[in-house]
Design a protein around this motif. Structure first.
Motif, PDB file in Angstrom:
ATOM      1  N   LYS A 271      43.951  61.576  15.542  1.00 28.47           N
ATOM      2  CA  LYS A 271      43.013  61.338  16.641  1.00 28.47           C
ATOM      3  C   LYS A 271      43.664  60.591  17.811  1.00 28.47           C
ATOM      4  CE  LYS A 271      39.387  62.718  14.120  1.00 28.47           C
ATOM      5  NZ  LYS A 271      38.467  63.799  14.480  1.00 28.47           N
ATOM      6  N   ILE A 272      44.490  59.596  17.498  1.00 29.63           N
ATOM      7  CA  ILE A 272      45.147  58.790  18.536  1.00 29.63           C
ATOM      8  C   ILE A 272      46.572  58.499  18.081  1.00 29.63           C
ATOM      9  CG2 ILE A 272      45.129  56.629  19.859  1.00 29.63           C
ATOM     10  CD1 ILE A 272      42.135  56.418  19.334  1.00 29.63           C
ATOM     11  N   ILE A 273      47.522  58.739  18.964  1.00 33.11           N
ATOM     12  CA  ILE A 273      48.929  58.406  18.699  1.00 33.11           C
ATOM     13  C   ILE A 273      49.241  57.082  19.387  1.00 33.11           C
ATOM     14  CG2 ILE A 273      51.309  59.233  18.813  1.00 33.11           C
ATOM     15  CD1 ILE A 273      50.064  62.006  19.598  1.00 33.11           C
ATOM     16  N   HIS A 274      49.940  56.220  18.667  1.00 31.24           N
ATOM     17  CA  HIS A 274      50.307  54.904  19.211  1.00 31.24           C
ATOM     18  C   HIS A 274      51.834  54.797  19.229  1.00 31.24           C
ATOM     19  CE1 HIS A 274      49.835  50.219  18.905  1.00 31.24           C
ATOM     20  NE2 HIS A 274      50.364  50.620  20.050  1.00 31.24           N
ATOM     21  N   TRP A 275      52.403  54.745  20.451  1.00 29.81           N
ATOM     22  CA  TRP A 275      53.860  54.694  20.611  1.00 29.81           C
ATOM     23  C   TRP A 275      54.300  53.232  20.624  1.00 29.81           C
ATOM     24  CZ3 TRP A 275      55.990  59.481  20.428  1.00 29.81           C
ATOM     25  CH2 TRP A 275      55.136  60.567  20.679  1.00 29.81           C
ATOM     26  N   ASN A 276      54.221  52.587  19.469  1.00 31.54           N
ATOM     27  CA  ASN A 276      54.408  51.138  19.422  1.00 31.54           C
ATOM     28  C   ASN A 276      55.831  50.701  19.088  1.00 31.54           C
ATOM     29  OD1 ASN A 276      53.978  52.161  16.786  1.00 31.54           O
ATOM     30  ND2 ASN A 276      53.329  50.156  16.028  1.00 31.54           N
ATOM     31  N   SER A 277      56.777  51.615  19.191  1.00 30.46           N
ATOM     32  CA  SER A 277      58.185  51.234  19.072  1.00 30.46           C
ATOM     33  C   SER A 277      58.684  50.700  20.415  1.00 30.46           C
ATOM     34  CB  SER A 277      59.025  52.447  18.664  1.00 30.46           C
ATOM     35  OG  SER A 277      60.400  52.223  18.916  1.00 30.46           O
ATOM     36  N   PRO A 278      59.631  49.762  20.416  1.00 26.86           N
ATOM     37  CA  PRO A 278      60.242  49.349  21.691  1.00 26.86           C
ATOM     38  C   PRO A 278      60.846  50.521  22.458  1.00 26.86           C
ATOM     39  CG  PRO A 278      60.821  47.803  19.958  1.00 26.86           C
ATOM     40  CD  PRO A 278      60.113  48.944  19.290  1.00 26.86           C
ATOM     41  N   ARG A 279      61.213  51.597  21.737  1.00 24.83           N
ATOM     42  CA  ARG A 279      61.764  52.788  22.400  1.00 24.83           C
ATOM     43  C   ARG A 279      60.670  53.704  22.939  1.00 24.83           C
ATOM     44  NH1 ARG A 279      65.893  56.137  19.261  1.00 24.83           N
ATOM     45  NH2 ARG A 279      66.324  56.787  21.405  1.00 24.83           N
ATOM     46  N   LYS A 280      59.416  53.381  22.673  1.00 29.48           N
ATOM     47  CA  LYS A 280      58.269  54.134  23.160  1.00 29.48           C
ATOM     48  C   LYS A 280      58.411  55.628  22.868  1.00 29.48           C
ATOM     49  CE  LYS A 280      56.194  50.473  24.421  1.00 29.48           C
ATOM     50  NZ  LYS A 280      55.091  50.005  23.555  1.00 29.48           N
ATOM     51  N   TYR A 281      58.368  56.458  23.910  1.00 31.23           N
ATOM     52  CA  TYR A 281      58.304  57.912  23.723  1.00 31.23           C
ATOM     53  C   TYR A 281      59.643  58.519  23.333  1.00 31.23           C
ATOM     54  CZ  TYR A 281      54.217  56.527  26.322  1.00 31.23           C
ATOM     55  OH  TYR A 281      53.084  55.856  26.727  1.00 31.23           O
ATOM     56  N   ALA A 282      60.690  57.694  23.279  1.00 27.65           N
ATOM     57  CA  ALA A 282      62.006  58.178  22.852  1.00 27.65           C
ATOM     58  C   ALA A 282      62.271  57.879  21.384  1.00 27.65           C
ATOM     59  CB  ALA A 282      63.101  57.548  23.714  1.00 27.65           C
ATOM     60  N   VAL A 283      61.279  57.362  20.681  1.00 24.03           N
ATOM     61  CA  VAL A 283      61.474  57.002  19.282  1.00 24.03           C
ATOM     62  C   VAL A 283      61.839  58.249  18.463  1.00 24.03           C
ATOM     63  CG1 VAL A 283      59.046  57.300  18.657  1.00 24.03           C
ATOM     64  CG2 VAL A 283      60.488  55.695  17.353  1.00 24.03           C
ATOM     65  N   ASP A 284      62.729  58.075  17.494  1.00 23.75           N
ATOM     66  CA  ASP A 284      63.202  59.189  16.672  1.00 23.75           C
ATOM     67  C   ASP A 284      62.715  58.991  15.243  1.00 23.75           C
ATOM     68  OD1 ASP A 284      64.488  61.397  15.706  1.00 23.75           O
ATOM     69  OD2 ASP A 284      66.487  60.482  15.663  1.00 23.75           O
ATOM     70  N   VAL A 285      61.502  59.482  14.972  1.00 26.51           N
ATOM     71  CA  VAL A 285      60.931  59.411  13.625  1.00 26.51           C
ATOM     72  C   VAL A 285      60.351  60.782  13.283  1.00 26.51           C
ATOM     73  CG1 VAL A 285      60.432  56.944  13.753  1.00 26.51           C
ATOM     74  CG2 VAL A 285      58.702  58.591  14.513  1.00 26.51           C
ATOM     75  N   LYS A 286      59.944  60.942  12.039  1.00 31.11           N
ATOM     76  CA  LYS A 286      59.416  62.217  11.566  1.00 31.11           C
ATOM     77  C   LYS A 286      58.205  62.633  12.399  1.00 31.11           C
ATOM     78  CE  LYS A 286      59.522  62.804   7.140  1.00 31.11           C
ATOM     79  NZ  LYS A 286      60.519  63.882   6.986  1.00 31.11           N
TER      80      LYS A 286
END
Length: 688
Positions: free
Chosen positions: A292-307
């Protein structure tokens, strides 16, 4: 028109999202983002009763400093899916309050209200707490909501700025009715093992993430002493842990640890966290469309590299690129009254589109990039420019030769934002190191002519020096012109004497010619050539001599001190003037009389034109703009422009009690003046 590249980017996002939609027809209509469609949203609205649809949803977020560009994709995603009226409660400081007022006022969204609460002076209440979070003192502000928001506000959804909505925010709002009398907060469980590690703040299990929070303010005010609760939690834990790592999230988890009855557990899909150690996969499994809602809470924000980050990043980029004007469509009818605003779409004829620009609102985002300039004295001057994206290279060139502050209004589409950011931050070493440039973005509207005077006004209104240098971007200035103009202002004292300082304009007709940088070099080039073969000549000497003839170039060649000239019809010099100068008339959009109209009003106000003897700028040749092409090719365009001239002069006559005529001596301004005058008189008789 929006560039082909922008359309390609947007369509590529739409095609992916549309494919997902088709594969999920049997799922909940809130399961994922869909392509913006008023029809589809209206269909969704039919499933809810009118009372629920018309209930205002209250939302709050902290937006301090240079925050506005970071919250825009989140707002677009929220607005895309919403059906209800919204009221945003924005926690701001002095800088962001100015930006947000302009941002929301010009976006002019239906059924959306906003309130700003300047909390700059509230920050000392939490500034004493030791903290290592990258947001600094702002990371504590959720602790202060009860102090800042009005007591009349009973409940609010508190949001971080780094969210992407894939569902209607009304789903969250409906959860308030599920909370018990003891439950003050609604939160989603933290989707990492952060709080299980050593030297962490106390939490229940994995703890809770505060990026999406339901806050029942009425219960908090009537049943607790919130300030005492969080202060006790901080003072007790700080002795052992010395600092917080996650700001207010650490403190709120410590409070919940001691008072677990106050929290309502929201489903994990309403805050799917893209942190570097995320366990979010446990929430949605293989069904990414249930998020429902995505939270980009990494310091890298939208560049985070996760699954699965690429899948969710695609949704974020959809909202980065989507045209914000599409979100101005009213989705349903409620009790909320309509606000009458000028529409640019009702343009059945060309003249209507000119008139519409007089009162139109174009979505405007001021100070888009970081800006810092405070070393101002009584003689300081700001370069004021407007441009479209295809003129960025001209802008960069001008900046190389202008060390002072700049206020630049840029006309662009949403999907050109990334291109602008990359050009400024990565491509141009000249622009990337400057912090005294105010970038003010005005977003394209397909039904408008190029809004040249609207753009000039945006740039002119956001100047903090006493004087402005009103210029066009496709010129190269003489060497050290900034310091030269400061000295000229100091010597001539223009403001109390109502003087406009004229900077003479020249041109070179050769694409690869290097413009002269000193008066001596300029004069040498002038004398070396004559007529149409001249390397350098007075600006538009052949095409439009009236535009700059009054500068008196013959006198300027030998001048050693400033000299006054008469205002002449169609004179359009480049000026240094006090920033209290009147704004440009926005009826003049596209090509024709946009600068002249401003000069005519200066004349009506009694300003004097004083030519500077040693200053100059040089125009470099380029392909004609779309506005010039339309002016030359379309007879009715020229007739409408002449009509606007007549109206403008009549308005000035009434406003300043001065006499203007569309004829000069025995010669008409142009061959369409009589036609335009007759059109105008006929409209007046008909009461149009």
């Amino acid at each position: 028109m929006v560039s082909a590249l922008c359309y390609w980017r947007l369509l590529s996002r739409i095609s992916v999202l549309d494919a997902h939609n088709r594969s999920q027809l049997n799922r909940s209509p809130y399961s994922m983002p869909r392509v913006l469609s008023v029809d589809s949203l209206t269909h969704r609205a039919q499933g809810r009763d009118e009372g629920a649809l018309c209930e205002t949803i209250h939302l709050s977020l902290v937006c301090m400093g240079q925050c506005t560009r970071h919250i825009t994709p989140m707002l677009k995603s929220l607005l895309h899916h919403r059906q209800n009226p919204l009221h945003f409660h924005l926690i701001v400081d002095f800088a962001s309050e100015k930006m947000l007022n302009k941002f929301f006022d010009t976006w002019d969204l239906p059924d959306v209200k906003y309130s700003c609460y300047n909390a700059q002076y509230e920050l000392p209440k939490v500034a004493w707490i030791p903290n290592s979070h990258y947001s600094g003192v702002y990371s504590f502000f959720k602790l202060l909501y009860t102090d800042v928001l009005p007591k009349s506000l009973e409940k609010v959804i508190v949001l971080d700025s780094d969210l992407t909505f894939l569902s209607d925010v009304a789903e969250l709002w409906s959860m308030f009715k599920n909370m018990t009398d003891e439950q003050l907060l609604g939160l989603v469980e933290n989707e990492s093992n952060w709080y299980y590690e050593a030297d962490r703040w106390p939490a229940l299990g994995r703890g809770f993430n505060t990026g999406v929070m339901l806050l029942n303010l009425r219960k908090i005010h009537t049943t607790t002493n919130w300030t005492l609760l969080w202060r006790e939690a901080v003072n007790f834990n700080i002795k052992k842990l010395t600092k917080t790592s996650l700001g207010d999230q650490d403190v709120i988890n410590a409070i919940i640890h001691n008072h677990p009855q106050i929290v309502y557990n929201i489903g994990c899909q309403y805050n799917v966290q893209m942190s570097t150690q995320t366990l979010a996969k446990n929430c949605y499994g293989q069904d990414m469309r249930s998020v429902k809602i995505i939270h980009w809470n990494s310091p890298r924000k939208y560049a985070v590299d996760v699954k699965d980050a690429d899948f969710f990043r695609n949704s974020h980029l959809f909202y980065v690129n989507i045209d914000g004007n599409l979100l101005k469509k009213k989705l349903h009818r409620c009790y909320t009254p309509e606000i009458a605003t000028t529409s640019l779409n009702n343009s059945s004829n060309l003249c209507v589109s000119f008139h519409a620009m007089a009162h139109a609102k174009l979505r405007t985002h001021i100070y888009y990039m970081d800006y810092a300039y405070n070393q101002i004295d009584a003689f300081d001057v700001t370069l004021v420019l407007q441009l479209s994206m295809d003129r960025l290279h001209f802008f960069e060139r001008f900046v190389k030769y202008w060390e002072g502050p700049i206020s630049a209004a840029i006309y662009l589409s949403d999907c050109e934002l990334k291109e602008l950011e990359v050009f400024i931050q990565e491509y141009s070493s000249t622009l990337s190191m400057r912090r005294n440039i105010g970038y003010h973005l005005v977003f394209k509207h397909d039904s408008a002519h190029y809004p040249v005077n609207y753009l000039r006004n945006v740039a002119l209104e956001h100047v903090n020096t006493p004087y402005v240098f009103l210029m066009d971007v496709d010129f190269v200035p003489m060497g050290d012109i900034y310091q030269h103009l400061r000295q000229a202002i100091k010597l001539t004292n223009p403001y109390p004497q109502k003087k406009c300082l004229v900077v003479p304009a020249f041109e070179t007709a050769r694409y690869r010619a290097s413009p002269p940088r000193t008066k001596m070099a300029l004069l040498a080039r002038l004398r070396a050539g004559r007529g149409r073969d001249a390397d350098v000549a007075p600006f538009r000497l052949q095409e439009w001599p009236k535009g700059h003839r009054a500068t008196n170039y013959s006198r300027w060649i030998d001048a050693t001190k400033p000299y006054e000239v008469d205002w002449e019809p169609d004179y359009e010099p480049y000026l240094v003037v006090h920033r209290t100068v009147p704004l440009y008339d926005t009826r003049f959009s596209g090509f024709g009389w946009n600068k002249v109209s401003h000069i005519v009003e200066l004349r009506a106000q009694g300003f004097k034109a004083v030519v500077l003897p040693d200053a100059f700028v040089v125009h470099t040749t380029h392909a004609p703009s779309a506005g010039i092409v339309a002016f030359r090719a379309n007879k009715y365009y020229r007739i409408c422009l002449a009509q606007i001239k007549q109206e403008f002069l009549n308005d000035l006559t009434r406003k300043y009690n001065v006499s203007f005529d569309i004829v000069s001596g025995k010669k008409k301004y142009d061959e369409y003046a009589d036609i335009a005058k007759n059109l105008f008189l006929n409209e007046a008789k008909d009461g149009v």
